[in-house]
Design an enzyme around this catalytic site. Structure first.
Site, PDB file in Angstrom:
ATOM      1  N   ASP A 224       0.857  -1.175   0.000  1.00 53.04           N
ATOM      2  CA  ASP A 224       0.000   0.000   0.000  1.00 53.04           C
ATOM      3  C   ASP A 224       0.902   1.236   0.000  1.00 53.04           C
ATOM      4  OD1 ASP A 224      -2.324   1.570   0.179  1.00 53.04           O
ATOM      5  OD2 ASP A 224      -2.137   1.655   2.357  1.00 53.04           O
ATOM      6  N   ASP A 226      -0.038   4.981   1.095  1.00 50.97           N
ATOM      7  CA  ASP A 226      -0.194   5.838   2.273  1.00 50.97           C
ATOM      8  C   ASP A 226      -0.240   5.007   3.553  1.00 50.97           C
ATOM      9  OD1 ASP A 226      -0.457   8.000   0.476  1.00 50.97           O
ATOM     10  OD2 ASP A 226      -2.588   7.575   0.251  1.00 50.97           O
TER      11      ASP A 226
END
Length: 604
Positions: A224, A226
């Site tokens: 991922d 953020d």
């Protein structure tokens, strides 16, 4: 028809330098021989190089040699051009197929650069078109994507004498002829220094070069963005707002040196909400790449979902509104990466900070690691349970590269002899590692082709306001409801939706995800009271008690409750209370176990 052209030059010391027992040029010919291509032209002015190549018979190829100025007309409509000074292992059939499918005049092989200041960085459009080359050591943010040397070109677009050099692409771009990029994680290292040669020799000897080839599947670590690679900030819409998470770049650099592909998969509904354009998002990702490579790290590919599921979102961009297959937890981005990068999903991992990341991992059938950074799984978008929970990306990479190789063989020992449809009970004290064992065992069984379903008894913890004063450990659970659910599950086909206990609010909520057991599914039931109920023990083929070092358990207990915001005095008091009302009952349940195991002994 296509042929290969190798730009060997006249420097026999470079073309025939020993690389782990084989001349560099010989390694290139070996690579060509693994493709469907058979005609090879070696451009060289060296008699020694020409003598080494011969007619190509030892490699099963048709090889001829010529001086650059004496080539005449090329024999094929398309040529695959290889620099003679590079150690590489590239799937040439994939490269050539990409060229044909996109109808380009030329296709450049692109990969992340370890030293961008010394590389031919490319300005690549979102649709794969090459717009031009960046200046050396470009100022500001840039996409770390460089032409590694190999390329494919239509012979109608060039003269044979033009094959070496970059100027032909500049001329094509000026003339408006389509030049495309082909992104690959495969190994290509130009030998321009003694250090390059030493690194290439070591990488060949270790098998790293061969394993990175797209001819064979390789596991990946999906990341991922953020909260994992960069600090979580709500809807980053400007490059300057992106800040790397501490320790993320060195952790990613470890993956770059390991035998894993790396792909970023990120939901970016900021585009659908109108917070930034696609060009603006590209600029944000250019900053991410620039910051990473400054610390010696890169990722192989980045996939993003610009959509928002609400078609009627006020102020949204209509083109990006509505359901899609790419928004996590849907596995669309993972499947795209698997096709592009030939990924072995069964041995792959997802590192994320949100429940949707873990939902993606479950949907794609890969290991899911939740980091406590960023959202820490508190977003509530998916009921999926992670296989492992760690503090940050660095800890996740340590688990994948250092811990899992030790843990997996130990889990294989536990899984040996487990039959289809069995029930396994895993009991033990709080924070002893029951959940970690259950989830990792289920993952390992899945990798071995057997589906296991984990049910945590903590789902049936009562809300704190439903507990009586002085209730013991068993009174904190709704054991009757848990027994009813397990009985229904074992009907094999009856869907059961366990409740959901929120550890932060200490409240029980209705469940969101139904569980159904197929006839061959292995059921793993884990929790503090797992071994305390005679009816459950009678159903189980295996009953395991998780023990371990008490000082370590106490440290994990304190760490967990501090994360929940409890003050130290309350943590200490709760630990002492549990020693009185929980420990005797749970330790007594160990007498009903047929095996005692300790994760502390395995994990260190």
């Amino acid at each position: 028809m296509a042929q290969v052209v190798i730009l060997a030059g006249e420097d026999e010391a470079r073309a025939l330098v020993d690389v782990a027992g084989v001349p560099l040029l010989g390694r290139q010919l070996r690579m060509v021989a693994q493709s469907t291509l058979r005609d090879v032209l070696v451009l060289t002015g060296s008699a020694s190089i020409a003598g080494y190549c011969g007619d190509g018979g030892p490699w099963g190829l048709n090889v001829r040699t010529a001086h650059r100025g004496d080539v005449g007309t090329l024999l094929a409509d398309v040529v695959v051009v290889l620099p003679g000074d590079a150690v590489m292992d590239v799937d040439l059939d994939r490269l050539l197929d990409h060229h044909h499918r996109h109808g380009a005049a030329a296709t450049l092989l692109l990969r992340p650069a370890e030293r961008p200041a010394a590389a031919d960085l490319v300005d690549l459009a979102d649709d794969g078109r090459v717009r031009g080359f960046l200046p050396p050591a470009p100022a500001g943010n840039f996409h770390n994507l460089a032409w590694a040397g190999p390329y494919v070109v239509a012979t109608s677009a060039v003269e044979a004498s033009d094959l070496p050099g970059r100027l032909i692409f500049d001329r094509m771009l000026v003339a408006g002829r389509p030049v495309r990029g082909y992104q690959t994680p495969e190994y290509v290292r130009r030998i321009v220094s003694a250090g390059d040669l030493a690194r290439a020799r070591a990488d060949v000897a270790s098998g790293h070069v061969r394993r990175l080839s797209l001819r064979q599947a390789l596991p990946a670590v999906f990341l991922d963005r953020d909260g994992v690679l960069n600090v979580e900030r709500d809807s980053i819409s400007r490059p300057k707002d992106l800040v790397l998470a501490p320790g993320a770049a060195p952790a990613l650099a470890r993956l770059n040196r390991a035998d894993y592909r790396t792909a970023v998969v990120t939901n970016q509904a900021v585009v659908a909400r109108g917070g930034c354009t696609l060009d603006g998002l590209a600029a944000i990702h250019a900053r991410l790449e620039t910051l990473l490579v400054a610390e010696g790290a890169y990722f192989d590919r980045l996939y993003f979902c610009p959509h928002h599921p609400d078609r009627n979102l006020a102020g949204g961009v209509p083109a990006f509104l509505g359901p899609c297959d790419c928004r996590k937890p849907r596995p669309g981005m993972v499947h795209a990466a698997a096709a592009d990068l030939n990924i072995d999903l069964g041995a792959s991992w997802m590192i994320g900070d949100s429940s949707s990341d873990i939902g993606l991992a479950r949907a794609a059938g890969i290991g899911g690691i939740l980091v406590r950074d960023g959202h820490g799984g508190r977003d509530g978008k998916s009921p999926a349970v992670p296989h492992m929970v760690v503090d940050d990306m660095a800890a996740a990479v340590t688990f994948i590269l250092d811990t899992w190789p030790r843990l997996a063989p130990w889990l294989d020992g536990l899984a040996a002899g487990v039959a289809a449809g069995e029930v396994i009970l895993i009991g033990g004290t709080a924070r002893s590692g029951k959940t970690t064992l259950a989830q990792c065992l289920s993952l390992r069984l899945g990798q071995l082709g057997r589906r296991a379903v984990v049910v945590s008894l903590d789902n049936w913890l009562k809300s704190h306001d439903q507990r009586g004063e002085g209730d013991g450990v068993l009174d904190r659970y709704d054991l009757a409801a848990a027994d009813q659910a397990l009985t229904a599950l074992l009907d094999r086909g009856t869907p059961v939706t366990p409740p959901r206990y929120d550890v932060l609010t200490r409240l029980s909520h209705p469940g969101k995800q139904a569980v159904t057991l197929a006839p061959d599914d292995i059921l793993i039931v884990e929790g503090v009271p797992a071994l305390t109920q005679a009816a459950w023990r009678a159903l189980a083929a295996r009953r395991w008690f998780v023990g371990g070092d008490e000082d370590r358990r106490q440290a994990r207990f304190a760490e967990e409750y501090r994360r929940r915001g409890w003050p130290d005095d309350r943590v200490a008091a709760t630990y002492q209370s549990r020693l009185r009302d929980e420990l005797p009952i749970v330790l007594a349940s160990r007498d009903h176990a047929d095996r005692t195991v300790s994760l502390d002994e395995v994990l260190g």
